[in-house]
Design a protein around this motif. Sequence first.
Motif, PDB file in Angstrom:
ATOM      1  N   ASP A  73      38.109  92.762  69.272  1.00 27.06           N
ATOM      2  CA  ASP A  73      37.238  92.305  69.771  1.00 27.06           C
ATOM      3  C   ASP A  73      35.610  93.457  69.348  1.00 27.06           C
ATOM      4  O   ASP A  73      35.076  93.979  71.016  1.00 27.06           O
ATOM      5  N   ILE A  74      34.964  93.563  68.151  1.00 23.48           N
ATOM      6  CA  ILE A  74      34.028  93.909  68.492  1.00 23.48           C
ATOM      7  C   ILE A  74      33.001  93.828  68.624  1.00 23.48           C
ATOM      8  O   ILE A  74      32.269  92.479  68.534  1.00 23.48           O
ATOM      9  N   LYS A  75      31.709  94.485  69.149  1.00 18.61           N
ATOM     10  CA  LYS A  75      30.628  94.247  69.782  1.00 18.61           C
ATOM     11  C   LYS A  75      29.539  93.942  68.207  1.00 18.61           C
ATOM     12  O   LYS A  75      29.303  95.503  67.790  1.00 18.61           O
ATOM     13  N   VAL A  76      28.619  93.514  67.353  1.00 16.57           N
ATOM     14  CA  VAL A  76      27.704  93.583  66.961  1.00 16.57           C
ATOM     15  C   VAL A  76      26.588  92.811  67.320  1.00 16.57           C
ATOM     16  O   VAL A  76      26.314  92.270  68.583  1.00 16.57           O
ATOM     17  N   GLU A  77      25.102  93.659  66.386  1.00 19.54           N
ATOM     18  CA  GLU A  77      23.620  93.230  67.005  1.00 19.54           C
ATOM     19  C   GLU A  77      23.385  92.081  65.826  1.00 19.54           C
ATOM     20  O   GLU A  77      23.030  92.592  64.733  1.00 19.54           O
ATOM     21  N   VAL A  78      23.344  91.332  66.082  1.00 18.45           N
ATOM     22  CA  VAL A  78      23.058  89.731  65.428  1.00 18.45           C
ATOM     23  C   VAL A  78      21.380  89.375  66.119  1.00 18.45           C
ATOM     24  O   VAL A  78      20.619  89.491  67.359  1.00 18.45           O
ATOM     25  N   VAL A  79      20.458  89.013  65.053  1.00 13.37           N
ATOM     26  CA  VAL A  79      18.930  88.249  65.345  1.00 13.37           C
ATOM     27  C   VAL A  79      19.666  86.664  66.154  1.00 13.37           C
ATOM     28  O   VAL A  79      19.797  86.001  64.851  1.00 13.37           O
ATOM     29  N   ARG A  80      19.338  86.405  67.244  1.00 13.47           N
ATOM     30  CA  ARG A  80      19.002  84.335  67.395  1.00 13.47           C
ATOM     31  C   ARG A  80      17.381  83.999  67.961  1.00 13.47           C
ATOM     32  O   ARG A  80      17.524  85.094  69.366  1.00 13.47           O
ATOM     33  N   ASP A  81      17.452  83.211  67.636  1.00 10.84           N
ATOM     34  CA  ASP A  81      15.913  82.956  69.027  1.00 10.84           C
ATOM     35  C   ASP A  81      14.710  84.249  68.679  1.00 10.84           C
ATOM     36  O   ASP A  81      13.896  84.346  69.439  1.00 10.84           O
ATOM     37  N   GLY A  82      15.095  85.074  67.864  1.00 11.05           N
ATOM     38  CA  GLY A  82      13.836  86.048  67.784  1.00 11.05           C
ATOM     39  C   GLY A  82      14.017  87.415  68.322  1.00 11.05           C
ATOM     40  O   GLY A  82      13.336  88.364  68.553  1.00 11.05           O
ATOM     41  N   ARG A  83      15.022  87.442  68.924  1.00 10.92           N
ATOM     42  CA  ARG A  83      15.995  88.629  69.902  1.00 10.92           C
ATOM     43  C   ARG A  83      17.442  88.883  69.077  1.00 10.92           C
ATOM     44  O   ARG A  83      18.243  88.548  68.780  1.00 10.92           O
ATOM     45  N   ARG A  84      17.248  90.371  69.531  1.00 10.14           N
ATOM     46  CA  ARG A  84      18.572  91.284  69.364  1.00 10.14           C
ATOM     47  C   ARG A  84      19.328  90.330  70.658  1.00 10.14           C
ATOM     48  O   ARG A  84      18.432  91.130  71.146  1.00 10.14           O
TER      49      ARG A  84
END
Length: 682
Positions: A224-235
């Motif tokens: 269960d790896i955590k990644v940094e995605v961009v949603r609604d203009g926020r990381r």
Amino acid sequence: MSLRFRKPNEPEICDHEHSLLALAKLQKRRWRLAFDVIRFTRALASLSKIALDSNKQILRSLSYVAIDIGRALPHDDAGVNFLDIDQKILTTMVKQKNFESLSNLGGVKQVAAILGTDEKNGVPGNEAQLLHRTNVFGKNCYKKPDAKSFLSFVYEALKDTTIIILLVCAILSLAFGIKEDGLKEGWYDGSSIIFAVFLIVIVSAVSNFKQNRQFEKLSDESGDIKVEVVRDGRRQAASIFEVVVGDTVCLKIGDQILTDGLFLNGYSLKVDESSMTGESDHVEINGRENPFLLSGTKVTDGYGSMLFTSVGMKTAWGEMMSSISRDLDEQTPLQVRLKKMTSYIGKIGLTVAVMVLLVMLICYFTGNTTDERGDREFNCDKSDEERMAKIDKISVMARSSPFDKLLMVQCLKQKGHVVAVTGDGTNDAPALKEADIGLSMGIQGTEVAKESSDIIILDDNFSSMVTVLRWGRCDYNNIQKFIQFQLTVNVVALVINFIAAVSSGDVPLTAVQLLWVNLIMDTLGALALATEQPTNQLMTKPPVGRSAPLITKVMWRNLVAQALYQVIVLLILQFNGRSIFSVDEKIKNTLIFNTFVFCQIFNEFNARILEEKNIFKGLHKNKLFIGIVGTTLILQVLMVEFLNNFANTKRLNLEQWGVCVCIAAMSWLIGWLVKWIPVSAK
């Protein structure tokens, strides 16, 4: 249906084709009507899920149902229907790195627009939108082999050669017993062996089943790896299992690319595609020539952001994983040595058993019866000799390259050391993978480092390394305790039965009794000795080398002393027990069996501490050990006093019980005396 965008140089429709254009518009309206129906259906499904998740009821009248589909699909994303996207085209395009196909779709930015992704703001982050994308494109998870059932572990236990031999013997014993003594009395021995085998199989299957479930749970957590995605203009951080097609993710050195996608922007981005293509050269990723990013590859240089175009089993990595299975049979150096030692013990035991069988058959027919090679080669011999001579003297190696670290690990392993490596960077991966034990940091460590390691320190606290070391040494020490204890049991049982068979043609310890002893000593004894907690004294000892003997001189001293005492006492009971205690043959054999079991119970305390004289040190802290010893005592009383037909025993009086306990208790004194004999700890 797939949408092909018009190329810039493609001519527009001519005026004389107005009739065809009108027909096309009519078809387009029909498609739009069909789309509205499909969109409404999907919105209804999404709304129902929202209602169920929030435990709210949809108000209805007797004649109609009112539904606000705006809650399910917001108006700002109403145009994202994904009907113009063929998932197979996207998957094949990225997997085959088809730049022509990408151009036909209008380029990376146009693909992002088709997927409803803003290059800067990402995708809408509300639950309904994410669920909609998951329903259309699938979830980012891979098919794993089905979990093994409990019955499969039972079947594996039954395939053991020893178990098969025991079952054959049990059937033969059952048949001959019924023939000789009739059904009423003749079924005891054979049935007892079958019952004992059944217990061994069930205990083994339960233990392996629980271990397998724990491993699967740990594997799921580590994956269960955590990644940094961009949603609604926020990381924002998201689980790799929760990302969707259209998400944008930030990439940096050391990150593992976990889905297929396209390069959006960045600088000097390079990836290692060796896990997918086998090519060792790092591949440069850019928007002009090669914007394709494959799952399963690793970022080796630069930074950037990517657009997810495929997830889960539709990615290149998912397709490859569906055709292979994991190999979990790799063994540690300790497991290899234990397996080798177990094989030797089994061969010795089988040899003695065959000899006993031959002696008894002779007595029966003659009527004489009573009651890797790991060396590494380097190009330069001189440099090799100097390196091997200096390797043990190196304490600090500054500004070393990944190859330097790897070479050091290989040299240390050549010299017989068990090597542990810690690291958190991508450049540590080769050394982590080569080492016997690789430890990486769970927070700061890159995915490449964690993938190459055996142990992940979740809190990134270096002091946790000491905890790992303490428990590792404790496990090794507990294994040695059990080996000493178990070898004593086996040596005594083999010697007693062999000498008795050769001298008199009979054995005092029956097959059922030996199975019983092995069951309670192997299972309960192992559990009791394996639960000893680590002590500070373990940290004062030097590390154990790869070629160091598993059975030390200290263990041999303790083992020989206890085995010699038990053999002498039991042989006295075998040849003089009837006259000493004025009892019949069955009582004498019961005395031997009971004394033998009690000797092992008392010797279990001796095995707790291999070197120190105070065997009761820290005993009050190990409640499980005390409980197991108590359980063993109760089971033995039941065997002797109540399960006479099953165990082939006869009830003992209080005086006879006292004799058995007193003889066995002498093993404490023997253990204390032999520890005064100085021997090397190696």
